[in-house]
Enzyme design. Structure first.
Site, PDB file in Angstrom:
ATOM      1  N   ALA A 150      21.826 -12.849 -18.274  1.00  0.00           N
ATOM      2  CA  ALA A 150      22.584 -13.076 -19.648  1.00  0.00           C
ATOM      3  C   ALA A 150      23.974 -13.174 -19.737  1.00  0.00           C
ATOM      4  O   ALA A 150      24.594 -13.130 -18.554  1.00  0.00           O
ATOM      5  CB  ALA A 150      22.057 -11.884 -20.572  1.00  0.00           C
ATOM      6  N   TRP A 151      24.560 -13.511 -20.827  1.00  0.00           N
ATOM      7  CA  TRP A 151      25.974 -13.997 -20.697  1.00  0.00           C
ATOM      8  C   TRP A 151      26.990 -12.755 -20.963  1.00  0.00           C
ATOM      9  O   TRP A 151      28.236 -13.006 -21.003  1.00  0.00           O
ATOM     10  CB  TRP A 151      26.406 -14.929 -21.802  1.00  0.00           C
ATOM     11  N   ASN A 152      26.370 -11.639 -21.194  1.00  0.00           N
ATOM     12  CA  ASN A 152      27.183 -10.592 -21.773  1.00  0.00           C
ATOM     13  C   ASN A 152      27.944 -10.022 -20.736  1.00  0.00           C
ATOM     14  O   ASN A 152      29.094  -9.324 -20.802  1.00  0.00           O
ATOM     15  CB  ASN A 152      26.623  -9.700 -22.638  1.00  0.00           C
ATOM     16  N   LYS A 175      20.813 -16.958 -10.792  1.00  0.00           N
ATOM     17  CA  LYS A 175      21.272 -18.241 -11.815  1.00  0.00           C
ATOM     18  C   LYS A 175      21.936 -17.409 -12.900  1.00  0.00           C
ATOM     19  O   LYS A 175      21.276 -16.678 -13.705  1.00  0.00           O
ATOM     20  CB  LYS A 175      20.008 -18.927 -12.175  1.00  0.00           C
ATOM     21  N   PRO A 176      23.243 -17.516 -12.925  1.00  0.00           N
ATOM     22  CA  PRO A 176      23.902 -16.783 -14.193  1.00  0.00           C
ATOM     23  C   PRO A 176      23.638 -17.754 -15.265  1.00  0.00           C
ATOM     24  O   PRO A 176      22.948 -18.838 -15.407  1.00  0.00           O
ATOM     25  CB  PRO A 176      25.484 -17.225 -13.709  1.00  0.00           C
ATOM     26  N   SER A 228      16.849 -12.800 -23.665  1.00  0.00           N
ATOM     27  CA  SER A 228      16.033 -12.394 -24.854  1.00  0.00           C
ATOM     28  C   SER A 228      14.673 -12.264 -24.800  1.00  0.00           C
ATOM     29  O   SER A 228      14.167 -12.607 -23.733  1.00  0.00           O
ATOM     30  CB  SER A 228      16.363 -13.410 -25.699  1.00  0.00           C
ATOM     31  N   GLU A 249      14.582  -7.220 -18.495  1.00  0.00           N
ATOM     32  CA  GLU A 249      15.456  -6.549 -19.048  1.00  0.00           C
ATOM     33  C   GLU A 249      15.858  -7.513 -20.401  1.00  0.00           C
ATOM     34  O   GLU A 249      16.729  -8.402 -20.382  1.00  0.00           O
ATOM     35  CB  GLU A 249      16.782  -6.449 -18.420  1.00  0.00           C
ATOM     36  N   CYS A 283      22.956  -5.260 -25.107  1.00  0.00           N
ATOM     37  CA  CYS A 283      21.536  -5.303 -25.381  1.00  0.00           C
ATOM     38  C   CYS A 283      20.875  -3.809 -25.948  1.00  0.00           C
ATOM     39  O   CYS A 283      20.283  -3.820 -26.767  1.00  0.00           O
ATOM     40  CB  CYS A 283      20.698  -5.381 -24.060  1.00  0.00           C
ATOM     41  N   GLU A 380      17.180  -8.368 -33.591  1.00  0.00           N
ATOM     42  CA  GLU A 380      18.400  -8.222 -32.895  1.00  0.00           C
ATOM     43  C   GLU A 380      19.205  -9.331 -33.300  1.00  0.00           C
ATOM     44  O   GLU A 380      19.188 -10.427 -33.385  1.00  0.00           O
ATOM     45  CB  GLU A 380      17.994  -8.586 -31.475  1.00  0.00           C
ATOM     46  N   LYS A 450       8.031  -0.916 -24.759  1.00  0.00           N
ATOM     47  CA  LYS A 450       7.772  -1.908 -25.717  1.00  0.00           C
ATOM     48  C   LYS A 450       8.290  -3.507 -25.442  1.00  0.00           C
ATOM     49  O   LYS A 450       8.339  -3.663 -24.143  1.00  0.00           O
ATOM     50  CB  LYS A 450       8.035  -1.394 -27.120  1.00  0.00           C
ATOM     51  N   GLU A 457      16.323  -1.153 -13.711  1.00  0.00           N
ATOM     52  CA  GLU A 457      17.507  -1.254 -12.926  1.00  0.00           C
ATOM     53  C   GLU A 457      18.086   0.101 -12.636  1.00  0.00           C
ATOM     54  O   GLU A 457      17.913   1.018 -13.358  1.00  0.00           O
ATOM     55  CB  GLU A 457      18.136  -2.268 -13.727  1.00  0.00           C
TER      56      GLU A 457
HETATM   57  P1  NAD Z   1      18.466 -15.877 -23.040  1.00  0.00           P
HETATM   58  O1  NAD Z   1      17.352 -15.340 -23.137  1.00  0.00           O
HETATM   59  O2  NAD Z   1      18.715 -17.072 -23.962  1.00  0.00           O
HETATM   60  O3  NAD Z   1      18.793 -16.542 -21.565  1.00  0.00           O
HETATM   61  C1  NAD Z   1      18.781 -15.479 -20.624  1.00  0.00           C
HETATM   62  C2  NAD Z   1      18.796 -16.372 -19.245  1.00  0.00           C
HETATM   63  O4  NAD Z   1      17.601 -16.977 -19.308  1.00  0.00           O
HETATM   64  C3  NAD Z   1      19.904 -17.421 -19.153  1.00  0.00           C
HETATM   65  O5  NAD Z   1      20.206 -17.572 -17.883  1.00  0.00           O
HETATM   66  C4  NAD Z   1      18.922 -18.879 -19.442  1.00  0.00           C
HETATM   67  O6  NAD Z   1      19.575 -19.890 -18.758  1.00  0.00           O
HETATM   68  C5  NAD Z   1      17.574 -18.304 -18.806  1.00  0.00           C
HETATM   69  N1  NAD Z   1      16.596 -19.101 -19.215  1.00  0.00           N
HETATM   70  C6  NAD Z   1      16.180 -19.592 -20.480  1.00  0.00           C
HETATM   71  N2  NAD Z   1      15.079 -19.968 -20.633  1.00  0.00           N
HETATM   72  C7  NAD Z   1      14.376 -20.002 -19.322  1.00  0.00           C
HETATM   73  C8  NAD Z   1      13.245 -20.184 -18.822  1.00  0.00           C
HETATM   74  N3  NAD Z   1      12.379 -20.811 -19.757  1.00  0.00           N
HETATM   75  N4  NAD Z   1      12.935 -19.843 -17.633  1.00  0.00           N
HETATM   76  C9  NAD Z   1      13.804 -19.251 -16.840  1.00  0.00           C
HETATM   77  N5  NAD Z   1      15.040 -18.731 -17.311  1.00  0.00           N
HETATM   78  C10 NAD Z   1      15.507 -19.331 -18.642  1.00  0.00           C
HETATM   79  O7  NAD Z   1      19.646 -14.612 -23.284  1.00  0.00           O
HETATM   80  P2  NAD Z   1      21.080 -14.829 -23.478  1.00  0.00           P
HETATM   81  O8  NAD Z   1      21.441 -15.322 -25.072  1.00  0.00           O
HETATM   82  O9  NAD Z   1      21.768 -15.132 -22.469  1.00  0.00           O
HETATM   83  O10 NAD Z   1      21.510 -13.202 -23.667  1.00  0.00           O
HETATM   84  C11 NAD Z   1      21.135 -12.365 -24.867  1.00  0.00           C
HETATM   85  C12 NAD Z   1      19.919 -11.785 -24.773  1.00  0.00           C
HETATM   86  O11 NAD Z   1      19.870 -10.953 -23.567  1.00  0.00           O
HETATM   87  C13 NAD Z   1      19.694 -10.725 -25.855  1.00  0.00           C
HETATM   88  O12 NAD Z   1      18.420 -10.621 -26.363  1.00  0.00           O
HETATM   89  C14 NAD Z   1      20.117  -9.337 -25.209  1.00  0.00           C
HETATM   90  O13 NAD Z   1      19.454  -8.304 -25.686  1.00  0.00           O
HETATM   91  C15 NAD Z   1      19.486  -9.437 -23.885  1.00  0.00           C
HETATM   92  N6  NAD Z   1      20.142  -8.702 -22.794  1.00  0.00           N
HETATM   93  C16 NAD Z   1      19.234  -7.747 -22.306  1.00  0.00           C
HETATM   94  C17 NAD Z   1      19.927  -6.607 -21.527  1.00  0.00           C
HETATM   95  C18 NAD Z   1      19.098  -5.685 -20.663  1.00  0.00           C
HETATM   96  O14 NAD Z   1      19.642  -5.068 -19.608  1.00  0.00           O
HETATM   97  N7  NAD Z   1      18.029  -5.359 -21.500  1.00  0.00           N
HETATM   98  C19 NAD Z   1      21.223  -6.899 -21.079  1.00  0.00           C
HETATM   99  C20 NAD Z   1      22.144  -8.105 -21.587  1.00  0.00           C
HETATM  100  C21 NAD Z   1      21.267  -8.752 -22.503  1.00  0.00           C
END
Ligand code: NAD
Length: 483
Positions: A150-152, A175-176, A228, A249, A283, A380, A450, A457
């Site tokens: 994810a990007w955070n 893959k970032p 997400s 995650e 998250c 969220e 859930k 991790e």
């Molecule tokens: P996102 O789900 O839009 O993207 C996450 C990653 O998945 C990106 O690298 C994206 O390119 C990739 N992706 C998208 N579609 C895909 C597919 N079909 N197959 C494979 N990869 C794919 O999430 P985001 O907007 O980057 O991040 C925010 C979300 O991440 C929030 O919901 C947040 O709660 C969650 N998050 C969770 C944690 C945790 O540890 N639980 C930590 C940080 C963020």
């Protein structure tokens, strides 16, 4: 200002470019300026990453854990030495203020490399005596692991996945997020500098389609996603097709419960960290703050006062403690939720607006009198929006806290320790806090219940998700067969 990486991808120990991939602009969130560009991985780039990782992993698995650990710990030392430069890069990637990135990004990545580097030499199987016969187990790597971020927290996520994977003898392709492509490339460079054989930690860029291609490749053995819930569903389903190991995650809508006997300033500190750190883009945030009715008005009054101390501004200025949203898209998503909060009747205590300056800045926002059925209490938001809800009864607040499809985190503030443990035991969440919020030390497991995820991790628990057991039965006597 340009922060252009040497090339888009890092494969087999070197930078690789292929400009025929999808163009991805790198935008500095504090100004909205385009500061660089990368290209999404093409089929050829993906192929190169997979073949070099597969090749390298075979040799890596034969090295001793102590050797592997030494390299990871060396990488941790290099990261710590370059903390300032890496933190500045993290700030350009995400917009998070330097006052945060100097303390929780590269440092957390180094912690993971150090911790799993330290564990690597002790990853063993066991001897299982059974009278005359016996069995033993061998802890083996899974093979090729894919990490999708994810990007955070781009630096941290790249190491929370990479460090245990490498310690256990796997190779990784990371893959970032397309929103933050810069930091993982530096981690890959540093791992090579620390002595990691080439091909073991590769970084390739791209949108979701690149992630999807990696997940569905039959040569990939494990997928760890931070993202997400909707993406998690897709990635989990695709991984299931190949019966791959997964760590998910995902998102959350976590409860933070403040009882009337709590130390109110500490509870405020927890609520502020759990809603406004990283401009709310965390998250595990405790975005449903249940405050006991007896202290609610005092809590809100002090909260508004403390929010007045937020220093919103240039994230590279170390006095700034509240920065922009990561992207215009994310800012708009949050603005929409703020409008929904108002229209559904929540009381806006402070914030709610966009700042009149360049970049993607939103004010820290608090809603009170939020009801459980309101959209801002159910979905969220992933931005600086706190929902304050009232409660009076312990049993009732536990039921309300658990009335969500998510289960990432939960927190309790109270000075009654029996109550603290009793309540935490009832809360349906993976990562919980008592009189604190959002601590994520590498020594403790991190992950969700859930819809918030699968697997853990950090900590020794992560080893289980990056290795598998081979069991070997040894018969010492004759084999008795029916014929
Ligand atoms: P996102 O789900 O839009 O993207 C996450 C990653 O998945 C990106 O690298 C994206 O390119 C990739 N992706 C998208 N579609 C895909 C597919 N079909 N197959 C494979 N990869 C794919 O999430 P985001 O907007 O980057 O991040 C925010 C979300 O991440 C929030 O919901 C947040 O709660 C969650 N998050 C969770 C944690 C945790 O540890 N639980 C930590 C940080 C963020």
């Amino acid at each position: 200002m340009q922060i252009q990486p040497v090339a888009s991808h890092f494969i087999n120990g070197e930078y690789v470019e292929d400009t025929s991939g999808t163009l991805i602009d790198i935008v500095y969130p504090a100004t909205g300026e385009i500061i660089g560009r990368v290209y999404g991985a093409t089929e050829a780039v993906i192929e190169q990453a997979i073949t070099s990782a597969k090749r390298a992993q075979k040799e890596w698995a034969k090295t001793s854990g102590t050797e592997r650990g030494r390299i990871l710990r060396r990488a941790a030392d290099i990261i710590r030495e370059r903390n300032r430069d890496l933190s500045i890069l993290e700030t350009y990637d995400t917009g998070k203020p330097l006052s945060e990135t100097l303390y929780v990004d590269a440092t957390s990545a180094a912690d993971a490399l150090e911790y799993f580097g330290g564990l690597a030499g002790s990853l063993t199987g066991e001897h299982i005596p059974m009278g005359e016969n016996w069995a033993y187990t061998i802890r083996e790597p899974l093979g090729l692991c894919v990490g999708i971020g994810a990007w955070n927290y781009p630096t941290q996520i790249s190491c929370w996945k990479g460090a245990p994977a490498l310690a256990c003898g796997n190779a990784m392709i990371f893959k970032p997020s397309e929103t933050t492509p810069l930091c993982a490339l530096k981690v890959a460079e540093i791992l090579i500098e620390a002595g990691l054989p080439k091909g073991l930690y590769n970084v390739i860029q791209g949108l979701g389609d690149v992630g999807a291609k990696l997940v569905s490749d039959t040569r990939v053995d494990k997928v760890s996603l931070t993202g997400s819930v909707p993406t998690g569903r897709k990635v989990y389903a695709a991984a299931a097709e190949g019966i791959k190991h997964v760590t998910m995650e995902l998102g959350g809508k976590s409860p933070l419960i403040v009882f009337d006997d709590a130390d109110i300033e500490n509870a405020l500190g927890g609520a502020i960290l759990g809603n406004f750190y990283s401009s709310g883009q965390v998250c595990s945030n405790g975005t449903r703050v249940f405050v006991h009715e007896a202290i609610k008005e005092k809590f809100l009054e002090r909260l508004s006062a403390r929010l007045g101390e937020a220093i919103i501004g240039d994230p590279l200025d170390e006095t700034t403690n509240f920065g922009p949203m990561v992207s215009e898209r994310q800012m708009k998503i949050v603005q929409d939720y703020i409008e929904i909060g108002k229209s559904e009747g929540a009381r806006l205590i402070c914030g709610g607006g966009r700042l009149d300056r360049d970049g993607f800045y939103l004010e820290p926002t608090i809603f009170a009198d939020v009801r459980d059925d309101m959209t801002i209490a159910r979905e969220e938001i992933f931005g600086p929006v706190m929902a304050v809800l009232d409660f009076t009864d312990e049993t009732d607040v536990i039921a309300r806290a658990n009335d969500t499809e998510f289960g990432l985190s939960a927190g309790v503030f109270t000075n009654d320790l029996s109550r603290a443990h009793r309540v935490i035991a009832e809360l349906e969440a993976g990562s919980c806090f008592i009189n604190s919020y959002n601590d994520a030390p590498v020594e403790a497991p991190f992950g969700g219940a859930k819809l918030s995820g699968v697997g853990r991790e950090n900590s020794k628990a992560a080893v289980e998700h990056y290795s598998q057991m081979k069991s070997v039965f040894v018969r010492m006597g004759d084999v008795e067969a029916p014929f």
